[in-house]
Design a protein around this motif. Structure first.
Motif, PDB file in Angstrom:
ATOM      1  N   SER A 249       0.823  -1.219   0.000  1.00 23.80           N
ATOM      2  CA  SER A 249       0.000   0.000   0.000  1.00 23.80           C
ATOM      3  C   SER A 249       0.851   1.259   0.000  1.00 23.80           C
ATOM      4  CB  SER A 249      -0.921   0.005   1.227  1.00 23.80           C
ATOM      5  OG  SER A 249      -0.188   0.215   2.428  1.00 23.80           O
ATOM      6  N   ASN A 267      -8.769   0.798   4.107  1.00 25.06           N
ATOM      7  CA  ASN A 267      -8.574   1.665   2.933  1.00 25.06           C
ATOM      8  C   ASN A 267      -7.946   0.930   1.748  1.00 25.06           C
ATOM      9  OD1 ASN A 267      -9.555   3.995   4.314  1.00 25.06           O
ATOM     10  ND2 ASN A 267      -7.560   4.195   5.323  1.00 25.06           N
ATOM     11  N   LYS A 270      -8.341   2.512  -1.650  1.00 29.26           N
ATOM     12  CA  LYS A 270      -7.636   3.781  -1.871  1.00 29.26           C
ATOM     13  C   LYS A 270      -6.137   3.596  -2.087  1.00 29.26           C
ATOM     14  CE  LYS A 270     -10.848   6.579   0.864  1.00 29.26           C
ATOM     15  NZ  LYS A 270     -10.987   7.496   2.025  1.00 29.26           N
ATOM     16  N   SER A 271      -5.601   2.480  -1.613  1.00 28.50           N
ATOM     17  CA  SER A 271      -4.149   2.327  -1.665  1.00 28.50           C
ATOM     18  C   SER A 271      -3.667   1.123  -2.464  1.00 28.50           C
ATOM     19  CB  SER A 271      -3.592   2.225  -0.238  1.00 28.50           C
ATOM     20  OG  SER A 271      -4.184   1.133   0.453  1.00 28.50           O
TER      21      SER A 271
END
Length: 312
Positions: A249, A267, A270-271
């Motif tokens: 990530s 997340n 998102k990563s």
């Protein structure tokens, strides 16, 4: 042989430290307790306790007899436990599986134990070979492996499959070529993903090579089929499943894991990104146990629960 009733009375006396409480727990009179202790001392040929009013203090010989009484009690409990073969919600269940599966299965197994406190669930996280060796050695009752084992040595049953994903940092595929000449579009894309992996490097873990070989050979990507996993630079190693995706990530490399692992990573969308391979890649899952042996009833509910969880 020492009288087991005398030993039980002696054991309770040591643990309560009091003749009155011993008499209450054993549903005896205090003289009856004293009589049991006296007979046990006569049988042993030595003094076992020093009487301090209604209390006691152990002699060295008394400590040894107490240790012996404890050992007998533990063996008796183990025997009773072993006889609970057909109790559906009692007894110990020892199961082995990979870390990725344990992450999904352990919460539901804990919930089952909460509902049935007489169950004792032991979940061992281990690779295929260790699980099979443990079953062969009778230290595991039930295992979940990803390769069908030798039918002469093990009994196995396919229960589903686990999808694998090639997981990269978010944005790592931004330079993936999709615009080439008509005849070379596919090969250009395939070369690009191999170059991206070589550039990023691998975040290694105990199952990484197994997953990579399976993924590269079944993904339908020519460039990956031609890429030797041993050529990949190693950017790091971690044997804790919950931590493998952290360096990915942060852009430090890529890895291959069961896709379901992303559900527990904060997340993730998102990563991280998953490479959209031509073919979906999955490895089969098998229950495995020793052949010609029926597991206790308590395993049946656990097996049903595992299959239900894996197929959600």
């Amino acid at each position: 042989m020492l009288n087991p009733q005398w030993l039980d009375t002696f054991k309770v006396l040591v643990e309560t430290g009091n003749f009155t409480r011993t008499a209450e727990q054993r549903f005896m009179t205090q003289p009856g307790v004293s009589q049991h202790i006296k007979k046990l001392e006569e049988a042993c040929g030595c003094e076992l306790v020093i009487r301090l009013g209604k209390g006691v203090e152990l002699t060295e010989q008394g400590q040894r007899v107490y240790d012996y009484a404890q050992s007998l009690s533990k063996h008796e409990q183990a025997l009773i436990e072993s006889l609970k073969f057909d109790a559906p919600y009692e007894g110990q269940c020892v199961i082995g599986c990979s870390g990725a599966l344990a992450q999904r299965l352990y919460p539901v197994l804990v919930d089952l134990q909460v509902a049935h406190p007489s169950l004792s669930i032991h979940l061992e996280v281990a690779p295929n070979r260790t699980i099979l060796n443990s079953i062969h050695a009778s230290t595991l009752e039930l295992g979940i492996v990803t390769q069908q084992p030798d039918e002469e040595m093990f009994s196995s049953e396919k229960i589903g499959s686990e999808s694998l994903g090639l997981i990269l940092p978010k944005g790592a595929l931004g330079n993936l070529s999709t615009n080439s000449s008509d005849n070379n579009t596919a090969s250009s894309e395939e070369k690009d993903i191999a170059d991206i992996l070589l550039s990023l490097g691998l975040i290694n873990h105990p199952d990484a090579m197994h997953y990579l070989k399976l993924y590269f050979s079944h993904s339908g990507e020519q460039a990956l089929m031609q890429l030797d996993p041993n050529r990949l630079p190693k950017r790091g190693y971690i044997n804790q499943l919950s931590q493998i995706l952290l360096p990915v990530s942060k852009g430090l490399g890529f890895t291959v894991l069961p896709i379901k692992v992303l559900d527990s990573f904060a997340n993730a969308t998102k990563s991280l990104t998953i490479y959209p391979a031509t073919n979906d890649v999955a490895e089969p899952l098998y229950f495995v146990k020793t052949p010609h042996r029926s597991l206790p009833l308590r395993y049946q509910k656990i097996q049903s629960l595992i299959v239900e969880t894996l197929n959600v």
